[in-house]
Design a protein around this motif. Structure first.
Motif, mmCIF file in Angstrom:
data_model
loop_
_atom_site.group_PDB
_atom_site.id
_atom_site.type_symbol
_atom_site.label_atom_id
_atom_site.label_comp_id
_atom_site.label_asym_id
_atom_site.label_seq_id
_atom_site.Cartn_x
_atom_site.Cartn_y
_atom_site.Cartn_z
ATOM 1 N N LEU A 1 37.936 66.218 87.103
ATOM 2 C CA LEU A 1 39.091 65.322 86.963
ATOM 3 C C LEU A 1 40.406 66.071 87.050
ATOM 4 N N THR A 2 40.441 67.293 86.524
ATOM 5 C CA THR A 2 41.708 68.035 86.542
ATOM 6 C C THR A 2 41.964 68.732 87.866
ATOM 7 N N GLU A 3 40.918 69.040 88.610
ATOM 8 C CA GLU A 3 41.098 69.769 89.871
ATOM 9 C C GLU A 3 41.086 68.880 91.098
ATOM 10 N N PHE A 4 40.322 67.774 91.078
ATOM 11 C CA PHE A 4 40.121 66.976 92.293
ATOM 12 C C PHE A 4 40.563 65.520 92.154
ATOM 13 N N HIS A 5 40.399 64.933 91.007
ATOM 14 C CA HIS A 5 40.542 63.477 90.888
ATOM 15 C C HIS A 5 41.555 63.134 89.799
ATOM 16 N N HIS A 6 42.790 63.575 89.970
ATOM 17 C CA HIS A 6 43.819 63.309 88.969
ATOM 18 C C HIS A 6 44.084 61.821 88.817
ATOM 19 N N GLY A 7 43.919 61.083 89.899
ATOM 20 C CA GLY A 7 44.224 59.659 89.858
ATOM 21 C C GLY A 7 43.289 58.853 88.972
ATOM 22 N N MET A 8 42.133 59.404 88.609
ATOM 23 C CA MET A 8 41.200 58.683 87.748
ATOM 24 C C MET A 8 41.601 58.764 86.278
ATOM 25 N N LEU A 9 42.560 59.602 85.947
ATOM 26 C CA LEU A 9 43.002 59.755 84.568
ATOM 27 C C LEU A 9 44.182 58.826 84.290
ATOM 28 N N PRO A 10 44.277 58.284 83.085
ATOM 29 C CA PRO A 10 45.485 57.532 82.713
ATOM 30 C C PRO A 10 46.718 58.441 82.818
ATOM 31 N N ALA B 1 30.909 70.966 90.090
ATOM 32 C CA ALA B 1 32.177 70.263 89.916
ATOM 33 C C ALA B 1 33.337 71.092 90.461
ATOM 34 N N GLY B 2 33.284 72.412 90.287
ATOM 35 C CA GLY B 2 34.341 73.262 90.809
ATOM 36 C C GLY B 2 34.384 73.300 92.324
ATOM 37 N N LEU B 3 33.247 73.047 92.975
ATOM 38 C CA LEU B 3 33.189 73.075 94.440
ATOM 39 C C LEU B 3 33.476 71.727 95.071
ATOM 40 N N PHE B 4 32.925 70.641 94.494
ATOM 41 C CA PHE B 4 32.992 69.328 95.152
ATOM 42 C C PHE B 4 33.512 68.211 94.256
ATOM 43 N N GLY B 5 33.902 68.519 93.032
ATOM 44 C CA GLY B 5 34.420 67.482 92.150
ATOM 45 C C GLY B 5 33.338 66.534 91.663
ATOM 46 N N PHE C 1 24.248 64.048 76.858
ATOM 47 C CA PHE C 1 25.120 63.827 78.020
ATOM 48 C C PHE C 1 26.395 64.656 77.899
ATOM 49 N N ILE C 2 26.991 64.670 76.699
ATOM 50 C CA ILE C 2 28.223 65.440 76.489
ATOM 51 C C ILE C 2 27.965 66.928 76.687
ATOM 52 N N ALA C 3 26.863 67.425 76.108
ATOM 53 C CA ALA C 3 26.566 68.859 76.194
ATOM 54 C C ALA C 3 26.296 69.303 77.624
ATOM 55 N N THR C 4 25.881 68.373 78.478
ATOM 56 C CA THR C 4 25.544 68.737 79.856
ATOM 57 C C THR C 4 26.703 68.526 80.824
ATOM 58 N N PHE C 5 27.429 67.403 80.672
ATOM 59 C CA PHE C 5 28.365 66.994 81.721
ATOM 60 C C PHE C 5 29.835 67.090 81.343
ATOM 61 N N LEU C 6 30.199 67.206 80.069
ATOM 62 C CA LEU C 6 31.610 67.133 79.699
ATOM 63 C C LEU C 6 32.459 68.225 80.349
ATOM 64 N N PRO C 7 32.074 69.523 80.299
ATOM 65 C CA PRO C 7 32.915 70.527 80.975
ATOM 66 C C PRO C 7 33.032 70.280 82.475
ATOM 67 N N GLY C 8 31.935 69.846 83.110
ATOM 68 C CA GLY C 8 31.985 69.562 84.538
ATOM 69 C C GLY C 8 32.915 68.403 84.859
ATOM 70 N N LEU C 9 32.870 67.350 84.038
ATOM 71 C CA LEU C 9 33.769 66.220 84.260
ATOM 72 C C LEU C 9 35.223 66.638 84.088
#
Length: 496
Positions: free
Chosen positions: A314-323, A426-430, A302-310
């Motif tokens: 989170l940094t480009e579209f969904h800042h509010g989801m981060l502490p 992730a870069g296009l639609f978060g 899961f990490i090898a597939t999704f971590l860079p996308g997440l």
């Protein structure tokens, strides 16, 4: 004068001229002409470097000359009868047969065997004398284990079958041999246990192998690509391995193995998605340890597939989801970085793939140094120059480490390919792009098959009994049945 037909001539000189002309009179073609008795002119043909010279000189020539010195023997005068007489009474060898085709003689010579021609006979003897130097049995480099056997397949097909035979001394073990390749035939063996495997599976494997109509067959990787169900899928549908114990375990489950001469990588089929997380070492450890390690591999996948996308989402579209503290820390680390997170991620992941490929191609001691030092130097230099943020270097490093934990190399490559697609989504639609990509991957997986077995089994379709070997391994006392998904004839491992 040459023999225009495909059959051998009764004139030995015509046959010798034809063989020499067909091969282009090469310097490594050995032709030894001699007489047996007063009426039989003979010739031995072989390729120097492919044969065992001691076997030819010590057991073939010497046996023929000594045997004919016995005055009590009745030696046939006719050529064809003399050929049979030599095979049955004069040559004490286990691998010897009569052939009558010129193509059979040529293929035998080029494969490392020796041809024995007799004047007056339209047949020849092909004697097994293969004796080229080959690599010894070593530990597999691509599937190293902490606990388990240290033997791996070699390029010699005879060694490959013997390693499997030694682990499976079962009278029902079958090795069906075929020659694949029109111009350069290569030996391929279909291995299975007759009273366990589903006969329909064996028939389907042989049917697909029979469709290969190429001049040559470039190893097991070529066969894998030819016989797979969906060539457009990034996921491996045939498992390749260097380990004899892995093949033996698969055969006992009711699967089929394809053994190819000239390569240490042999094929196992059918496989599922879950099989890519399994390792032979799982059976050599306590069930609790194996279960924890399997869950660790799932997390790593899961990490090898999704971590860079997440990270991108989170940094480009969904800042509010981060502490808040984490968001401020990431924002501070990214201050001054000229690129958005998606470009930053593609740059670092692309650089990592270049370093990984360079490390493979370079000599082993240098390659390991390049991979480690190059990654450290480039990462540090990129952070110092303000091109990438430190947090991105950490993300890329964790992703690379996670991809190395997967036991199936081909499956790990598939996840590396999907990682870039998920980063783009992730870069296009978060987060919505990641979810959409995840749904598309699952739709593809449930529609994918490996020789009639759905790739997503035993989850969908559901085979509850096979869940004992799913992601958590049950104790060995409970592993009393073979996988239902492969439909074996003998479903029970235990005998009462």
């Amino acid at each position: 004068m040459t023999n225009p037909g495909n059959l051998l001539s009764v004139d030995i000189q015509v046959n010798l001229d034809h063989i020499g002309h067909k091969l282009g009179f090469p310097s490594d073609l050995v032709v030894k002409e001699f007489k047996l008795g007063s009426i039989h002119s003979c010739a031995i043909l072989c390729i120097d470097g492919l044969v065992n010279r001691d076997l030819i000189n010590g057991q073939i020539l010497k046996s023929l000359l000594i045997s004919l010195e016995d005055s009590n023997r009745i030696v046939p005068a006719e050529g064809d009868a003399f050929i049979s007489f030599m095979r049955l009474e004069l040559l004490p060898l286990h691998s010897i047969m009569e052939v009558s085709g010129m193509g059979d003689v040529l293929n035998a010579i080029l494969s490392g065997d020796t041809a024995l021609l007799i004047h007056g006979s339209s047949k020849a003897l092909v004697i097994g004398t293969k004796g080229w130097k080959s690599r010894g049995v070593d530990e597999p480099e691509t599937e190293a284990l902490i606990r388990g056997p240290r033997e791996g397949f070699t390029e010699d097909i005879c060694t490959t079958t013997s390693l499997i035979r030694r682990r499976l001394p079962d009278p029902n073990l079958r090795f069906d041999a075929y020659k694949i390749g029109k111009r350069i035939p290569k030996e391929v063996i279909v291995a299975y246990i007759e009273d366990i495997v589903n006969p329909k599976l064996v028939d389907e494997v042989k049917r697909r192998l029979g469709t290969i109509n190429r001049d040559d067959m470039e190893g097991s990787g070529f066969i894998e690509q030819w016989i797979m169900d969906n060539v457009m899928s990034p996921f491996p549908q045939v498992l390749n391995t260097e380990r004899p114990d892995k093949v033996a375990a698969a055969l006992l489950e009711g699967r089929v193995a394809i053994l190819v001469d000239g390569t240490p990588f042999q094929l196992i089929l059918p496989i599922t998605l879950v099989a890519s997380f399994h390792s032979p070492e799982d059976m050599y450890q306590n069930w609790m340890i194996s279960s924890v390690i399997r869950l660790l591999r799932l997390t790593a996948a899961f990490i090898a597939t999704f971590l860079p996308g997440l990270y991108i989402a989170l940094t480009e579209f969904h800042h509010g989801m981060l502490p808040s503290k984490l968001a401020f820390s990431i924002a501070g680390a990214r201050e001054g970085v000229p690129f958005p997170a998606v470009v930053e991620a593609f740059m670092m992941e692309g650089t990592l793939e270049l370093l990984r490929e360079a490390g493979i191609r370079l000599p082993k001691p240098i390659g390991q140094t390049i991979g480690i030092v190059g990654g450290l130097v480039i990462g540090e230099a990129a952070v110092t120059a303000g091109i990438v943020s430190p947090i991105m270097v950490i993300i890329v490093a964790i992703t690379a480490i996670a991809s190395f934990t997967l036991p199936a190399y081909s499956f790990a490559i598939s996840l590396r390919m999907l990682r870039f697609a998920i980063m783009l989504a992730a870069g296009l639609f978060g987060i919505y792009g990641i979810v959409l990509a995840y749904i598309m991957i699952n739709i593809h997986l449930v529609n994918l098959q490996s020789f009639g077995v759905p790739y997503s089994t035993p989850i969908a379709p559901m085979f509850v009994k096979d869940w004992k070997e799913l992601l958590m391994r049950a104790p060995v006392e409970l592993l009393d049945s073979r996988p239902e998904m492969v439909k074996p004839q003998d479903k029970k491992r235990t005998k009462t």
